[in-house]
Each structure stands twice: as C-alpha cells, then as structure tokens.
Scaffold this motif. Structure first.
Motif, short mmCIF file in Angstrom:
data_model
loop_
_atom_site.label_atom_id
_atom_site.label_comp_id
_atom_site.label_asym_id
_atom_site.label_seq_id
_atom_site.Cartn_x
_atom_site.Cartn_y
_atom_site.Cartn_z
N UNK A 31 0.83 -1.10 0.17
CA UNK A 31 0.03 0.40 0.43
C UNK A 31 0.41 1.31 0.29
N UNK A 32 0.29 2.42 -0.81
CA UNK A 32 1.41 3.52 -0.93
C UNK A 32 1.19 4.65 0.94
N UNK A 33 2.43 4.85 1.05
CA UNK A 33 2.69 5.48 1.61
C UNK A 33 3.62 6.95 1.97
N UNK A 34 3.34 7.01 0.86
CA UNK A 34 3.36 8.73 1.00
C UNK A 34 2.71 9.41 -0.10
N UNK A 35 2.07 9.29 -0.13
CA UNK A 35 0.70 9.81 0.04
C UNK A 35 0.06 10.59 1.45
N UNK A 36 -0.09 11.64 1.59
CA UNK A 36 -0.58 11.84 3.09
C UNK A 36 -2.53 12.90 2.72
N UNK A 37 -3.86 12.10 3.43
CA UNK A 37 -4.61 13.02 3.66
C UNK A 37 -4.94 12.59 4.88
N UNK A 38 -6.35 13.22 4.22
CA UNK A 38 -7.38 12.20 5.72
C UNK A 38 -8.62 11.67 5.31
N UNK A 39 -8.31 10.69 5.40
CA UNK A 39 -9.77 9.98 5.28
C UNK A 39 -11.31 10.08 5.31
N UNK A 40 -12.20 10.32 5.05
CA UNK A 40 -13.23 10.81 5.15
C UNK A 40 -14.21 10.73 4.86
N UNK A 41 -15.02 10.24 6.28
CA UNK A 41 -16.45 8.76 6.01
C UNK A 41 -17.48 10.21 5.65
N UNK A 42 -17.61 9.73 4.66
CA UNK A 42 -19.50 9.69 3.69
C UNK A 42 -20.56 10.20 5.17
N UNK A 43 -20.51 10.07 5.85
CA UNK A 43 -21.09 10.33 7.28
C UNK A 43 -21.19 11.49 8.09
N UNK A 44 -19.28 11.54 7.95
CA UNK A 44 -18.56 12.85 8.82
C UNK A 44 -19.14 13.88 7.99
N UNK A 45 -18.99 14.24 6.05
CA UNK A 45 -19.56 15.48 5.53
C UNK A 45 -20.79 15.55 5.56
N UNK A 46 -22.01 14.31 5.89
CA UNK A 46 -23.19 14.30 5.61
C UNK A 46 -23.71 15.89 7.13
N UNK A 47 -23.11 14.64 8.24
CA UNK A 47 -23.05 15.57 9.47
C UNK A 47 -22.47 17.01 9.38
N UNK A 48 -21.98 17.11 8.64
CA UNK A 48 -21.08 19.02 8.43
C UNK A 48 -21.77 19.33 7.61
N UNK A 49 -22.73 18.69 6.60
CA UNK A 49 -23.63 19.54 5.64
C UNK A 49 -24.70 19.90 6.30
N UNK A 50 -25.43 19.17 6.80
CA UNK A 50 -27.01 19.55 7.31
C UNK A 50 -26.49 20.18 9.05
N UNK A 51 -25.15 20.15 9.52
CA UNK A 51 -25.48 21.59 10.29
C UNK A 51 -25.03 23.02 9.66
N UNK A 52 -24.82 23.13 8.13
CA UNK A 52 -24.82 23.95 7.65
C UNK A 52 -26.16 24.95 7.77
N UNK A 53 -27.30 24.16 7.45
CA UNK A 53 -28.11 24.62 6.56
C UNK A 53 -29.28 24.78 8.32
N UNK A 54 -30.25 25.93 7.93
CA UNK A 54 -31.28 26.12 8.79
C UNK A 54 -32.11 25.29 8.40
N UNK A 55 -33.09 25.79 9.15
CA UNK A 55 -33.93 24.70 9.50
C UNK A 55 -35.19 25.05 7.97
N UNK A 56 -35.62 26.66 8.02
CA UNK A 56 -36.31 27.12 7.85
C UNK A 56 -35.89 27.52 6.49
#
Length: 298
Positions: free
Chosen positions: A174-199
């Motif tokens: 497995x490649x070891x010289x590429x660096x980033x942050x594994x990110x779940x679709x759920x973490x993205x989605x939770x953040x997007x929903x938190x950005x939105x107003x209720x109305x």
C-alpha cells in the motif's frame, strides 16, 4: 423547504438522504431523471422541480478512466454544475456542491487553504476545478465543500477494497507517500446538515454570510498505508478474520496508475471551524464508527 438532492446512489448523497428526510421535502431523482451527462436538459428539469435548495454530490469520480473519458468527465463535473448554478443564480436558489483535493498538485507538506492556488495533475482534478470556477462565475449563492479520501461502509471505495484484499492475500502493498485525511461520507453529511438553516426563509441569509469554498474533511492525517493498517487492525479487534499477515509500505511509483495523485492532500480546516462553527471528528474516530457499521454486515 424543498431540497433537490442528487447522487443518492453514491456515498455522500446516500449518507445525506436519511439525515435530510424529516427536515424538508426531499426530491432525490434517479440518474435517468436528472442526468448530469446531459447538461442542456437540466434547466428544464429544475424548472419542474422548483427547489428552494440544491445539494449536488453527484459527480464523475472514476479518476483513472477520466484520462480516457475527458469529454464525459467535463460534461458531468463542469458543464452540468455550470448549468445548475446559472439556473440557481437566476432564481436566487442556494447551491451546495462538492469538490476535491485533486484540484491541487500535492506539492509541499502544508495543508491547502481554500484560497491556495490550484494546479490539478489529472483530468478528474481539472474537471472538478472547472466546475468550481463555473459555479463561482455564475453568481449563485453557493457553498463548495472540498473533500478528500471519501469512503463509507457501503459502496465501492478504499475501505471495501482493503477488506476484500485482506481476506484474499497474505501480503498487501500500500502506498505510503501520499498523505491526507480519510473522511467518511457520514462525517461530510453531518457537517453539511449542520450548515443548513431549518427554514427556507433563512436560506438566503445563511448562504450570503457563508458563500464560497470550505474544506470539509476529518481532522488529522495519515497515509494510505496507515489507513489500510488501521482498517485491518480495527476489524480484527472486532473479531474479523483475515488472510493478510503483512501490510508493506511502498512508494507511489511502485504502484503505477494512469492518473497522477497528489502526494499532499492535507486540507486546512480553519474556515470550517471559524465560519461554520464545525469541528470535524478525527479520521480515527470516524473510522471507528464506520467499522462498527461495516462489521455488522460481514
């Protein structure tokens, strides 16, 4: 509030759908009903739907195949976002769109900021950057969430590939010289929903205050090798049995692919915290939750 949500067969769209249901009237068309490979048809589709908000996770994401399918990648990732954003600008409808770390060349070791100079290495990255620019030029109220290394317990992704290979092989390279942050679709989605107003009445004000690009990934960093090692160890601690005995770190040039990947996919999270008040989970915390979900299915 009526929300048009595209790409619900994909990872982010699929994770967003259950979170948004109950908050709004969700229109989630199938691919053939809202086909991003046909940008000329989208304005008419939008006229029929009349959404108050558009969330567009749908994209062409076959990074290597895009090198041979440039025209299709640009139609889906650039021309269709332009058509959607132009429609949205004419009607004052806010748009949430998703971008990628692949818009950068991966040089250096510092995290990329939202205003860092892009220089994509691949057709996929070029097509996504063209979409980002098209949305900004259209003048629509928008949030472009820039993500990286997206995965989920369902669908086709790095997590699922590692689980399959670990069950089949005694050694993984497995490649070891590429660096980033594994990110779940759920973490993205939770953040997007938190950005939105209720109305719906608050949508325009919210997007006027926050319009632009925001990096949206899990906190921390690792390599693909580190991610693979954590996946296997995490599932083994949950009782999973694998054939794999060794996970060997390799260089990118030892694993040739058609499209060049950025070595540095770190994304700065300052704007996410300060403008949106969102502190994402660490990639390890998000992985633990995803492994719990995955273990229940294997």
């Amino acid at each position: 509030m009526k929300i048009l949500l595209t790409g619900t067969a994909g990872q982010v769209g699929g994770a967003l759908l259950p979170l948004l249901q109950g908050r709004a009237d969700i229109v989630a068309p199938e691919l053939e009903e809202f086909d991003l490979s046909r940008p000329d048809e989208l304005a008419g589709k939008l006229d029929s739907i009349k959404p108050d908000l558009i969330i567009n996770p749908a994209a062409y994401t076959a990074v290597d195949r895009a090198e041979d399918e440039r025209e299709l990648a640009f139609r889906i990732n650039a021309e269709s976002p332009r058509a959607i954003a132009q429609w949205a600008a004419r009607r004052g409808v806010p748009l949430v769109h998703f971008s990628t770390d692949y818009v950068f060349d991966g040089s250096g070791e510092s995290p990329w900021r939202e205003d860092s100079t892009p220089a994509p290495l691949s057709v996929y990255g070029q097509s996504k950057l063209a979409g980002d620019k098209a949305i900004a030029e259209a003048g629509a109220l928008h949030v472009i969430a820039r993500t990286s290394w997206v995965y989920a317990a369902t669908g086709a992704n790095f997590l699922k590939t590692i689980v399959r290979l670990a069950g089949e092989r005694e050694q993984l390279r497995i490649v070891a010289d590429q660096i980033g942050a594994p990110t779940t679709a759920n973490a993205i989605s939770q953040a997007v929903v938190a950005m939105l107003p209720r109305s719906a009445d608050d949508l325009r004000k919210t997007f006027e205050q926050r319009s632009g690009v925001v990096n949206l990934v899990c906190a921390g960093e690792t390599s693909w090798h580190g991610f693979a090692t954590a996946i296997v160890a995490g599932l083994q601690s949950r009782g999973a049995k694998f054939a794999v005995k060794e996970i060997v770190p390799i260089r990118s040039d030892e694993f040739p692919v058609k499209a060049k990947r950025p070595s540095n996919s770190r994304l700065d999270l300052t704007r996410l915290r300060e403008r949106f008040g969102i502190t994402p989970p660490s990639w390890q915390q998000a992985l633990d939750r995803e492994l719990d979900a995955l273990k229940a299915t294997i």
